[in-house]
Write an enzyme that holds these catalytic residues in place. Structure first.
Site, PDB file in Angstrom:
ATOM      1  N   ASP A   1       0.847  -1.203   0.000  1.00  0.00           N
ATOM      2  CA  ASP A   1       0.000   0.000   0.000  1.00  0.00           C
ATOM      3  C   ASP A   1       0.873   1.240   0.000  1.00  0.00           C
ATOM      4  O   ASP A   1       1.820   1.342   0.802  1.00  0.00           O
ATOM      5  CB  ASP A   1      -0.845   0.038   1.283  1.00  0.00           C
ATOM      6  CG  ASP A   1      -2.124  -0.776   1.167  1.00  0.00           C
ATOM      7  OD1 ASP A   1      -2.319  -1.432   0.130  1.00  0.00           O
ATOM      8  OD2 ASP A   1      -2.926  -0.735   2.126  1.00  0.00           O
TER       9      ASP A   1
ATOM     10  N   LYS B   1      -7.560   1.212  -5.264  1.00  0.00           N
ATOM     11  CA  LYS B   1      -8.741   0.710  -4.557  1.00  0.00           C
ATOM     12  C   LYS B   1      -9.989   1.501  -4.929  1.00  0.00           C
ATOM     13  O   LYS B   1      -9.974   2.733  -4.948  1.00  0.00           O
ATOM     14  CB  LYS B   1      -8.528   0.834  -3.040  1.00  0.00           C
ATOM     15  CG  LYS B   1      -7.711  -0.298  -2.437  1.00  0.00           C
ATOM     16  CD  LYS B   1      -7.756  -0.214  -0.913  1.00  0.00           C
ATOM     17  CE  LYS B   1      -6.685  -1.054  -0.243  1.00  0.00           C
ATOM     18  NZ  LYS B   1      -6.931  -2.495  -0.320  1.00  0.00           N
TER      19      LYS B   1
ATOM     20  N   GLY C   1      -5.572  -2.793   8.853  1.00  0.00           N
ATOM     21  CA  GLY C   1      -5.221  -1.648   9.680  1.00  0.00           C
ATOM     22  C   GLY C   1      -5.046  -1.960  11.149  1.00  0.00           C
ATOM     23  O   GLY C   1      -4.857  -1.066  11.963  1.00  0.00           O
TER      24      GLY C   1
ATOM     25  N   ARG D   1      -7.585 -20.220   6.494  1.00  0.00           N
ATOM     26  CA  ARG D   1      -7.928 -21.585   6.944  1.00  0.00           C
ATOM     27  C   ARG D   1      -9.343 -21.962   6.499  1.00  0.00           C
ATOM     28  O   ARG D   1      -9.586 -23.109   6.123  1.00  0.00           O
ATOM     29  CB  ARG D   1      -7.805 -21.695   8.473  1.00  0.00           C
ATOM     30  CG  ARG D   1      -6.391 -21.929   8.965  1.00  0.00           C
ATOM     31  CD  ARG D   1      -6.440 -22.381  10.415  1.00  0.00           C
ATOM     32  NE  ARG D   1      -5.140 -22.587  11.013  1.00  0.00           N
ATOM     33  CZ  ARG D   1      -4.437 -23.724  10.922  1.00  0.00           C
ATOM     34  NH1 ARG D   1      -4.902 -24.744  10.223  1.00  0.00           N
ATOM     35  NH2 ARG D   1      -3.265 -23.835  11.527  1.00  0.00           N
TER      36      ARG D   1
ATOM     37  N   GLY E   1      -0.456  -3.637   4.012  1.00  0.00           N
ATOM     38  CA  GLY E   1      -1.090  -2.325   4.039  1.00  0.00           C
ATOM     39  C   GLY E   1      -0.290  -1.370   4.885  1.00  0.00           C
ATOM     40  O   GLY E   1       0.718  -0.813   4.462  1.00  0.00           O
ATOM     41  N   SER E   2      -0.720  -1.217   6.140  1.00  0.00           N
ATOM     42  CA  SER E   2      -0.070  -0.274   7.034  1.00  0.00           C
ATOM     43  C   SER E   2       1.266  -0.804   7.536  1.00  0.00           C
ATOM     44  O   SER E   2       2.046  -0.053   8.123  1.00  0.00           O
ATOM     45  CB  SER E   2      -0.997  -0.014   8.227  1.00  0.00           C
ATOM     46  OG  SER E   2      -2.349  -0.047   7.817  1.00  0.00           O
TER      47      SER E   2
END
Lengths: 302, 196
Positions: free
Chosen positions: A32, A89, A161, A173, A243-244
């Site tokens: 990201d 996105k 996040g 899973r 992402g973060s």
């Protein structure tokens, strides 16, 4: 030499071309990025692609309000900055955001639960687009519904996040477990499974016969360290979205490099120990268990 | 016979399957291995270098010390089959400082020569040495821009070379491993070994 092929008899935007693009990302880390400077760093530290968004999920959580597609000028800047694919996105069900991203030239569109959904009943009909899509899923039936709508790649939703990998593991899973179950069923049992889980029958059979999803399956949502990335590879993911976890870390370059290495060394504990030791400290994060239901992103767009 | 599929990033499993099918069609007993570490390539008879992202692949090949093994492999005259990003990595020059090439194939390559993903395409392609057209899938594909004197051009799109051969190295701008057609795997990896 053979007869030259001209550009007129070419077919674009076919399933093979869209799913093929996703296949090229395997074994890679998609990062990201919010700015072109971050995109530059991501390419330099070995990302296979960058994902443009307005704010990383951890900041979207803190900020609250409506989260939308990134600013087109910023997307163009990120596309110009890197030679690797640039993804963007869009909100779930927001066909126009997706069309804008496609027109800007993004290489893949993430119809993402991290942004505020624009349609609470339907996803985008992705088959009509030339650009390939990736969508999140918590389980096999969600994944197959998204593939039926035209998604060329599936990722776990996880809980974006948070820096907590728990939900990404849970979702992966779910997917793998259900595929193992289907593999052992006969035709009519698979038909029944499809009806009970509201999953498209033809894709249930295809998945059961292949013993895996018919598109690549990445991990996403809460992956914050090299060990987290290695864990998701161990669980059979084809690659990783972070992402973060990179730009929220103490030293993004060290963390990003280490996560890229960890995806290659996931099955080699000695190498992984070295990689993890070189990463620096990760984003602070917040446990999934402490999140009230209304703050969970994963229940959006099922 | 042992075939390495360089496995640091990209569509590795697809290449392993295509290698196995090509081998089976010849009745060869072949072990195809995805390789993420140094020390395996020197024991292999042939190598496939898959598609993926050339920046990432070239970076990892050097970081993981596989790059010099691939150069030695080609110098020993053993087959190398490089597709898409693999072609870029194998080239003399990628015309981009972000990719450190192996320089085992005397061509310069333009990355993303046909455009972005929205311009990616599939087409039937006439390839020298094949009786029928090949179902070629081009994904953010490169094209060969400059061909050295010993390089044979096997196919072109819109006048640009997209399949080339120089000695034991075959390079393609497209992805034979995404289709069921393994003829080019057969030609690139097993034809040169047929005399053994």
């Amino acid at each position: 030499m053979a007869e030259p092929t001209d550009l007129e008899n070419l077919r674009r935007g076919t399933d093979l071309v869209k799913r093929g693009f996703a296949r090229m990302q395997q074994g890679g880390v998609i990062m990201d990025v919010v700015t072109r400077e971050q995109a530059r760093i991501a390419e330099d530290i070995g990302a296979v692609a960058v994902m443009a968004l307005e704010a990383v999920p951890a900041d979207i959580r803190k900020r609250g309000g409506v989260a939308r597609m990134p600013d087109p000028a910023n997307v163009e800047g990120i596309i110009d900055e890197v030679s690797i694919p640039a993804m963007g996105k869009s909100r779930i069900g927001h066909r126009k955001e997706a069309e804008i991203l496609e027109a800007l030239g993004v290489d893949m569109i993430d119809e993402s639960e991290v942004l505020t959904p624009a349609d609470d009943r339907y996803h985008i009909d992705k088959r009509e687009f030339t650009a390939p899509f990736v969508c999140g899923a918590r389980n096999l039936q969600e994944a197959l519904r998204r593939i039926d709508e035209g998604a060329a790649m599936i990722r776990t939703k996880g809980e974006a996040g948070t820096g907590d990998v728990n939900q990404a593991v849970h979702h992966q899973r779910n997917i793998k477990g259900a595929i193992r179950q289907l593999t052992g069923m006969n035709h009519e049992e698979r038909e029944k499974w499809a009806r009970e889980h509201e999953a498209p029958g033809h894709l249930v059979h295809e998945t059961a016969e292949m013993g895996r999803l018919p598109v690549v399956n990445f991990a996403a949502g809460g992956i914050a360290t090299p060990a987290d990335a290695a864990l998701m590879m161990y669980h059979g993911c084809d690659g990783i979205f972070v992402g973060s976890g990179v730009f929220g870390a103490e030293d993004p370059e060290r963390m990003g490099t280490a996560i890229v290495d960890a995806v290659n060394d996931w099955d080699n504990p000695e190498a992984l120990a070295q990689v993890a030791g070189a990463a620096g400290s990760g984003m602070s994060g917040e446990s999934n268990a402490s999140l009230p239901e209304e703050e969970q992103l994963q229940d959006r767009g099922v | 016979m042992r075939v390495a599929v360089v496995g640091v990033q990209g569509d590795v499993a697809e290449h392993v399957t295509a290698v196995e099918r090509a081998a089976a069609s010849r009745g060869h007993a072949v072990e195809a291995t995805a390789v993420r570490n140094a020390g395996v390539v020197p024991d292999c008879d042939a190598v496939a270098l898959p598609g993926g992202e050339s920046t990432t692949i070239s970076r990892l090949l050097h970081r993981r010390d596989i790059a010099p093994e691939l150069v030695a492999h080609v110098e020993a005259g053993k087959p190398l089959f490089a597709t898409c990003a693999g072609l870029i990595v194998a080239a003399r020059d990628a015309r981009d400082s972000r990719v450190e090439t192996l320089d085992v194939l005397d061509v310069a390559v333009d990355r993303n020569a046909f455009g972005r993903q929205r311009d990616s395409f599939e087409s039937r392609l006439d390839v020298a040495g094949l009786d029928d057209p090949f179902p070629a899938v081009f994904i953010r594909a490169p094209a060969v821009a400059d061909v050295g004197p010993d390089v044979e051009v096997l196919a072109t799109v819109d006048g640009q070379p997209v399949a080339v051969r120089e000695g034991p190295v075959v390079g393609l701008a497209f992805h034979p491993e995404l289709t069921d057609d393994f003829r080019l795997h057969d030609v690139a990896l097993f034809d040169p070994l047929a005399g053994d």
